[in-house]
Motif scaffolding. Structure first.
Motif, PDB file in Angstrom:
ATOM      1  N   ARG A   1      14.061  24.111  81.979  1.00 39.05           N
ATOM      2  CA  ARG A   1      14.953  23.850  81.303  1.00 39.05           C
ATOM      3  C   ARG A   1      13.893  23.562  80.546  1.00 39.05           C
ATOM      4  NH1 ARG A   1      18.948  20.268  84.804  1.00 39.05           N
ATOM      5  NH2 ARG A   1      20.009  21.286  84.798  1.00 39.05           N
ATOM      6  N   ALA A   2      12.641  23.150  80.365  1.00 36.08           N
ATOM      7  CA  ALA A   2      11.300  22.969  79.243  1.00 36.08           C
ATOM      8  C   ALA A   2      11.568  24.397  78.753  1.00 36.08           C
ATOM      9  CB  ALA A   2      10.232  22.951  80.235  1.00 36.08           C
ATOM     10  N   ILE A   3      10.899  25.135  79.149  1.00 36.24           N
ATOM     11  CA  ILE A   3      11.014  26.708  78.481  1.00 36.24           C
ATOM     12  C   ILE A   3      11.984  26.825  78.587  1.00 36.24           C
ATOM     13  CG2 ILE A   3      10.341  28.825  78.998  1.00 36.24           C
ATOM     14  CD1 ILE A   3       8.893  28.383  81.721  1.00 36.24           C
ATOM     15  N   GLY A   4      12.917  26.485  78.294  1.00 37.67           N
ATOM     16  CA  GLY A   4      14.716  26.998  78.032  1.00 37.67           C
ATOM     17  C   GLY A   4      14.686  26.463  76.491  1.00 37.67           C
ATOM     18  N   GLU A   5      14.276  25.357  76.024  1.00 33.03           N
ATOM     19  CA  GLU A   5      13.903  24.976  74.768  1.00 33.03           C
ATOM     20  C   GLU A   5      13.164  25.068  74.143  1.00 33.03           C
ATOM     21  OE1 GLU A   5      13.963  20.269  76.832  1.00 33.03           O
ATOM     22  OE2 GLU A   5      15.631  20.914  77.615  1.00 33.03           O
ATOM     23  N   ILE A   6      11.753  24.933  74.926  1.00 32.01           N
ATOM     24  CA  ILE A   6      10.994  26.093  73.783  1.00 32.01           C
ATOM     25  C   ILE A   6      11.231  27.389  73.236  1.00 32.01           C
ATOM     26  CG2 ILE A   6       9.049  26.756  73.565  1.00 32.01           C
ATOM     27  CD1 ILE A   6       8.148  25.007  75.791  1.00 32.01           C
ATOM     28  N   LEU A   7      12.688  28.049  73.836  1.00 30.75           N
ATOM     29  CA  LEU A   7      13.045  29.141  73.365  1.00 30.75           C
ATOM     30  C   LEU A   7      13.918  28.995  72.291  1.00 30.75           C
ATOM     31  CD1 LEU A   7      12.575  31.911  73.478  1.00 30.75           C
ATOM     32  CD2 LEU A   7      14.489  32.009  75.545  1.00 30.75           C
ATOM     33  N   LEU A   8      14.800  28.022  72.757  1.00 26.52           N
ATOM     34  CA  LEU A   8      15.678  27.809  71.714  1.00 26.52           C
ATOM     35  C   LEU A   8      15.171  27.028  69.952  1.00 26.52           C
ATOM     36  CD1 LEU A   8      18.549  27.239  71.793  1.00 26.52           C
ATOM     37  CD2 LEU A   8      19.051  25.195  72.627  1.00 26.52           C
ATOM     38  N   VAL A   9      14.016  25.937  70.302  1.00 23.58           N
ATOM     39  CA  VAL A   9      13.848  26.079  68.924  1.00 23.58           C
ATOM     40  C   VAL A   9      13.250  27.055  68.902  1.00 23.58           C
ATOM     41  CG1 VAL A   9      11.449  24.519  68.603  1.00 23.58           C
ATOM     42  CG2 VAL A   9      13.170  23.706  69.841  1.00 23.58           C
ATOM     43  N   TRP A  10      12.708  28.143  68.978  1.00 26.05           N
ATOM     44  CA  TRP A  10      11.966  29.203  68.670  1.00 26.05           C
ATOM     45  C   TRP A  10      13.213  30.288  67.570  1.00 26.05           C
ATOM     46  CZ3 TRP A  10      12.079  34.225  69.688  1.00 26.05           C
ATOM     47  CH2 TRP A  10      11.006  35.177  69.011  1.00 26.05           C
ATOM     48  N   ILE A  11      14.306  30.245  68.681  1.00 26.78           N
ATOM     49  CA  ILE A  11      15.138  31.042  68.348  1.00 26.78           C
ATOM     50  C   ILE A  11      15.394  30.135  66.409  1.00 26.78           C
ATOM     51  CG2 ILE A  11      17.436  31.827  68.507  1.00 26.78           C
ATOM     52  CD1 ILE A  11      16.122  32.350  71.476  1.00 26.78           C
ATOM     53  N   ALA A  12      15.863  29.185  67.066  1.00 33.17           N
ATOM     54  CA  ALA A  12      17.052  28.784  66.046  1.00 33.17           C
ATOM     55  C   ALA A  12      15.873  28.681  65.023  1.00 33.17           C
ATOM     56  CB  ALA A  12      17.197  27.061  66.659  1.00 33.17           C
ATOM     57  N   ALA A  13      14.760  28.658  64.599  1.00 30.53           N
ATOM     58  CA  ALA A  13      13.760  28.421  63.956  1.00 30.53           C
ATOM     59  C   ALA A  13      14.250  29.752  62.763  1.00 30.53           C
ATOM     60  CB  ALA A  13      12.222  28.008  64.420  1.00 30.53           C
ATOM     61  N   ARG A  14      13.765  30.698  64.052  1.00 28.70           N
ATOM     62  CA  ARG A  14      13.820  32.001  62.904  1.00 28.70           C
ATOM     63  C   ARG A  14      15.137  32.782  62.430  1.00 28.70           C
ATOM     64  NH1 ARG A  14       9.664  35.499  64.459  1.00 28.70           N
ATOM     65  NH2 ARG A  14      11.415  37.754  64.388  1.00 28.70           N
ATOM     66  N   GLN A  15      15.946  32.373  63.452  1.00 28.73           N
ATOM     67  CA  GLN A  15      17.682  33.051  62.627  1.00 28.73           C
ATOM     68  C   GLN A  15      17.465  31.306  61.461  1.00 28.73           C
ATOM     69  OE1 GLN A  15      19.795  34.763  63.565  1.00 28.73           O
ATOM     70  NE2 GLN A  15      18.023  35.430  65.369  1.00 28.73           N
ATOM     71  N   TRP A  16      17.105  30.256  61.230  1.00 30.11           N
ATOM     72  CA  TRP A  16      16.981  29.286  60.472  1.00 30.11           C
ATOM     73  C   TRP A  16      15.998  30.144  58.957  1.00 30.11           C
ATOM     74  CZ3 TRP A  16      13.602  26.297  57.698  1.00 30.11           C
ATOM     75  CH2 TRP A  16      14.172  25.761  56.822  1.00 30.11           C
ATOM     76  N   TRP A  17      15.593  30.378  59.200  1.00 27.36           N
ATOM     77  CA  TRP A  17      14.482  31.288  58.033  1.00 27.36           C
ATOM     78  C   TRP A  17      14.971  32.166  57.548  1.00 27.36           C
ATOM     79  CZ3 TRP A  17      11.467  29.253  54.352  1.00 27.36           C
ATOM     80  CH2 TRP A  17      10.604  29.873  53.783  1.00 27.36           C
ATOM     81  N   ALA A  18      15.598  33.174  59.137  1.00 33.72           N
ATOM     82  CA  ALA A  18      16.655  34.399  58.589  1.00 33.72           C
ATOM     83  C   ALA A  18      17.429  34.263  57.504  1.00 33.72           C
ATOM     84  CB  ALA A  18      16.616  35.173  59.223  1.00 33.72           C
ATOM     85  N   ALA A  19      17.985  33.201  57.281  1.00 32.44           N
ATOM     86  CA  ALA A  19      19.050  32.451  56.710  1.00 32.44           C
ATOM     87  C   ALA A  19      18.523  32.051  55.069  1.00 32.44           C
ATOM     88  CB  ALA A  19      19.723  31.897  57.628  1.00 32.44           C
ATOM     89  N   ARG A  20      17.994  32.077  54.805  1.00 31.09           N
ATOM     90  CA  ARG A  20      17.054  31.394  53.739  1.00 31.09           C
ATOM     91  C   ARG A  20      17.833  32.232  52.264  1.00 31.09           C
ATOM     92  NH1 ARG A  20      13.132  34.742  55.679  1.00 31.09           N
ATOM     93  NH2 ARG A  20      12.409  36.005  54.439  1.00 31.09           N
TER      94      ARG A  20
ATOM     95  N   LEU B   1      13.667  23.351  88.222  1.00 32.70           N
ATOM     96  CA  LEU B   1      14.462  23.326  87.285  1.00 32.70           C
ATOM     97  C   LEU B   1      13.857  22.951  85.905  1.00 32.70           C
ATOM     98  CD1 LEU B   1      18.039  21.711  88.993  1.00 32.70           C
ATOM     99  CD2 LEU B   1      17.453  24.212  88.529  1.00 32.70           C
ATOM    100  N   GLY B   2      13.060  21.477  86.269  1.00 40.52           N
ATOM    101  CA  GLY B   2      12.744  21.189  85.404  1.00 40.52           C
ATOM    102  C   GLY B   2      11.642  22.251  84.304  1.00 40.52           C
ATOM    103  N   ILE B   3      11.050  22.774  84.751  1.00 44.28           N
ATOM    104  CA  ILE B   3       9.724  23.832  84.036  1.00 44.28           C
ATOM    105  C   ILE B   3      10.318  24.418  83.721  1.00 44.28           C
ATOM    106  CG2 ILE B   3       8.051  25.298  84.358  1.00 44.28           C
ATOM    107  CD1 ILE B   3       7.213  24.017  86.726  1.00 44.28           C
TER     108      ILE B   3
ATOM    109  N   PRO C   1      18.214  28.925  81.500  1.00 46.55           N
ATOM    110  CA  PRO C   1      17.428  28.475  81.988  1.00 46.55           C
ATOM    111  C   PRO C   1      17.623  27.416  83.398  1.00 46.55           C
ATOM    112  CG  PRO C   1      17.244  26.987  79.811  1.00 46.55           C
ATOM    113  CD  PRO C   1      18.442  28.614  80.524  1.00 46.55           C
ATOM    114  N   THR C   2      18.635  27.089  84.028  1.00 43.34           N
ATOM    115  CA  THR C   2      18.941  26.578  85.036  1.00 43.34           C
ATOM    116  C   THR C   2      18.890  27.615  86.493  1.00 43.34           C
ATOM    117  OG1 THR C   2      19.705  24.634  83.976  1.00 43.34           O
ATOM    118  CG2 THR C   2      21.004  25.264  86.505  1.00 43.34           C
ATOM    119  N   ALA C   3      20.139  29.165  85.323  1.00 41.86           N
ATOM    120  CA  ALA C   3      19.347  30.250  86.712  1.00 41.86           C
ATOM    121  C   ALA C   3      17.814  30.700  87.066  1.00 41.86           C
ATOM    122  CB  ALA C   3      20.541  31.182  86.110  1.00 41.86           C
ATOM    123  N   LEU C   4      17.283  30.567  85.896  1.00 44.23           N
ATOM    124  CA  LEU C   4      15.850  30.940  86.643  1.00 44.23           C
ATOM    125  C   LEU C   4      15.544  30.149  87.895  1.00 44.23           C
ATOM    126  CD1 LEU C   4      13.710  32.876  85.929  1.00 44.23           C
ATOM    127  CD2 LEU C   4      12.505  31.341  83.734  1.00 44.23           C
ATOM    128  N   GLY C   5      15.907  28.956  86.884  1.00 37.98           N
ATOM    129  CA  GLY C   5      14.687  27.396  88.097  1.00 37.98           C
ATOM    130  C   GLY C   5      15.570  28.112  89.231  1.00 37.98           C
TER     131      GLY C   5
END
Length: 498
Positions: free
Chosen positions: A371-390, A367-369, A344-348
């Motif tokens: 990084r915010a997109i990066g954090e949303i993407l990270l939460v989405w990836i983490a949630a999908r990976q966690w559910w796939a690990a059920r 950078l703020g925008i 995200p920092t690289a993109l900014g």
């Protein structure tokens, strides 16, 4: 008549199954790294050893150039030895015992070296001194207590509260209680304390392999003997070493069926550095899969038991350290680090550069925008990976490693050693040849993108190009010994053919 030994066989000559020459090559490398680090590393502002001696010249002018050259020659020898050892592991000539001996031999010189590639250890000691003197390190920065420890802290962190957990503050506080304002003693003792994580890794990784389907010797080679791990985490004295050691031990014990102890160890890892908490929800699935009842009831039982252990262990750590929960909001201070290893920092930065061709705009907005997109993407990836690990089991651990990799890539700030987080767990998986080549390329490149004194090299484009060439050569050498055909042995068949 027996045929002459091949180049690979000659390189891997051993005694009682040990690749002695390759191990000694790595020892020479780390000794040169440690020697060169006395002049080119993250040295002290006022060094009590060299300041008034005839050796002070190694930190200035041509002396510094010489020290830097010695250090990089040592890095080259270490990487060469590591790649050769990797070839021996893949050919099944080097076993786990040989790898453990190599890890021990390559670690010892780094334990007594000056801080390498980072000044963070000075911040750790200053935070320990703050806690020892009654200050809250989660409220004030090192500048609140001027002295020999503080003057060596990077200017970026002088007024920054500690973003580390209570267990690490307790460790740093204990070290400073013993060594006082002795920077050399403090660095050596704190490095020794964090190196406990290395011992945990050496114990944990072979156990992880039994569950994850990998190869024990290969996992030790990739996840522990890796120069990125040894030079940055041991040489740099980073608390990440203690964190990943506790994390790996906890994951192993969870797979072994020792659920309560596993959660306790991962909670201790979290109490060193917050990143470890990412693994806990995945380990709950591993535990739940071994219980009876519906999936919902099994999850609630495992989550309830895990939460109870987490609260007890974390509370005890916090009370023992005598600190508050202020380190949680202090985690945001890492956003002060700005480099393009964070996607995200690289993109900014890239977007800001393009817009700046037309308009003059503050980079912080971009950078703020981003990084915010990066954090949303990270939460989405983490949630999908966690559910796939059920379904739990080894699959949950694999998904946890993927998520830790996403955390390293998508966090607002990323440093090279952050990639140790997924590496220590992922090393136990089965690796194909292509994946190993990429891992070697990435590991060596990440090793080199910081200068020995701790400054970033990520904006020195000519240097980065050379680092990429060196990394590519190391990666190709894993599958093609002597790709540049510099060895006399590799030229002999060609001459014979003529």
């Amino acid at each position: 008549m027996p045929s002459a030994p091949t180049q690979e066989q000659a390189q891997s000559a051993d005694i009682n199954g040990l690749p002695v020459r390759t191990i000694l090559l790595g020892v020479l490398g780390v000794m040169l790294v440690a020697l060169g680090g006395t002049g080119a590393g993250a040295t002290l502002v006022h060094d009590p050893v060299l300041a008034d001696s005839g050796l002070s010249w190694i930190r200035y002018g041509h002396g510094l150039d010489l020290a830097t050259a010695v250090l990089y020659i040592g890095l080259g020898l270490l990487v060469w030895a590591w790649v050769r050892l990797g070839r021996g592991v893949r050919a099944k000539r080097v076993n786990s015992r040989g790898m453990l001996i190599a890890i021990g031999a390559w670690s010892l010189p780094l334990l007594v070296a000056p801080p390498l590639f980072s000044k963070d250890v000075y911040s750790y000691l200053s935070q320990g001194m703050l806690a020892l003197k009654g200050f809250d390190p989660y409220v004030v920065g090192p500048a609140a207590l001027p002295g020999p420890l503080t003057e060596n802290v990077s200017w970026v962190w002088q007024n920054t509260p500690a973003p580390y957990g209570p267990l690490f503050i307790l460790v740093a506080k204990g070290v400073v209680a013993i060594t006082g304002t002795s920077l050399i003693g403090g660095v050596l003792l704190l490095r020794l304390a964090t190196a406990f994580g290395l011992a945990l890794l050496c114990w944990s990784v072979p156990g992880l392999v039994r569950h994850l389907g990998g190869n024990a010797a290969l996992a030790l080679w990739l996840g522990v003997a890796n120069p990125l791990m040894l030079v940055h985490l041991i040489g740099g004295a980073h608390n990440d070493m203690l964190m990943v050691g506790l994390l790996a031990a906890g994951v192993r014990l969870m797979l072994d069926g020792r659920h309560l102890t596993a959660i306790a160890l991962v909670t201790l890892a979290f109490s060193v550095k917050a990143t470890a908490v990412v693994a806990l929800p995945f380990l709950v699935w591993v535990w739940a899969a071994r219980l009876t009842g519906t999936r919902r009831n099994r999850f609630l039982k495992a989550a309830g038991g895990g939460l109870a252990v987490f609260v007890v262990v974390f509370t005890l750590c916090t009370l023992a350290a005598g600190v508050s929960l202020g380190w949680i909001p202090a985690l945001s201070t890492s956003s002060m680090i700005v480099n393009w290893l964070s996607l995200p920092t690289a993109l900014g930065q890239f977007t800001h550069t393009l817009v700046s061709l037309v308009f003059t705009v503050d980079q912080g907005i971009f950078l703020g925008i981003a990084r915010a997109i990066g954090e949303i993407l990270l939460v989405w990836i983490a949630a999908r990976q966690w559910w796939a690990a059920r379904d739990g089991g080894p699959e949950a651990v694999r998904r946890a490693a993927y998520t830790l990799l996403a955390v390293a890539l998508l966090s607002p700030a990323t440093l090279p050693w952050y990639f140790s987080w997924p590496l220590v767990i992922g090393a136990g998986l089965a690796w194909g040849t292509s994946a190993l080549v990429v891992a070697v390329l990435g590991s060596v490149w990440l090793l080199l993108v910081t200068f020995p004194n701790g400054d970033t090299a990520l904006y020195s484009w000519g240097y980065l190009f050379l680092a990429l060439l060196a990394s590519g050569l190391a990666a190709v050498s894993l599958v093609r010994p002597d790709p540049l055909r510099l060895s006399i042995r590799s030229k002999t068949p060609a001459r014979a053919a003529r």
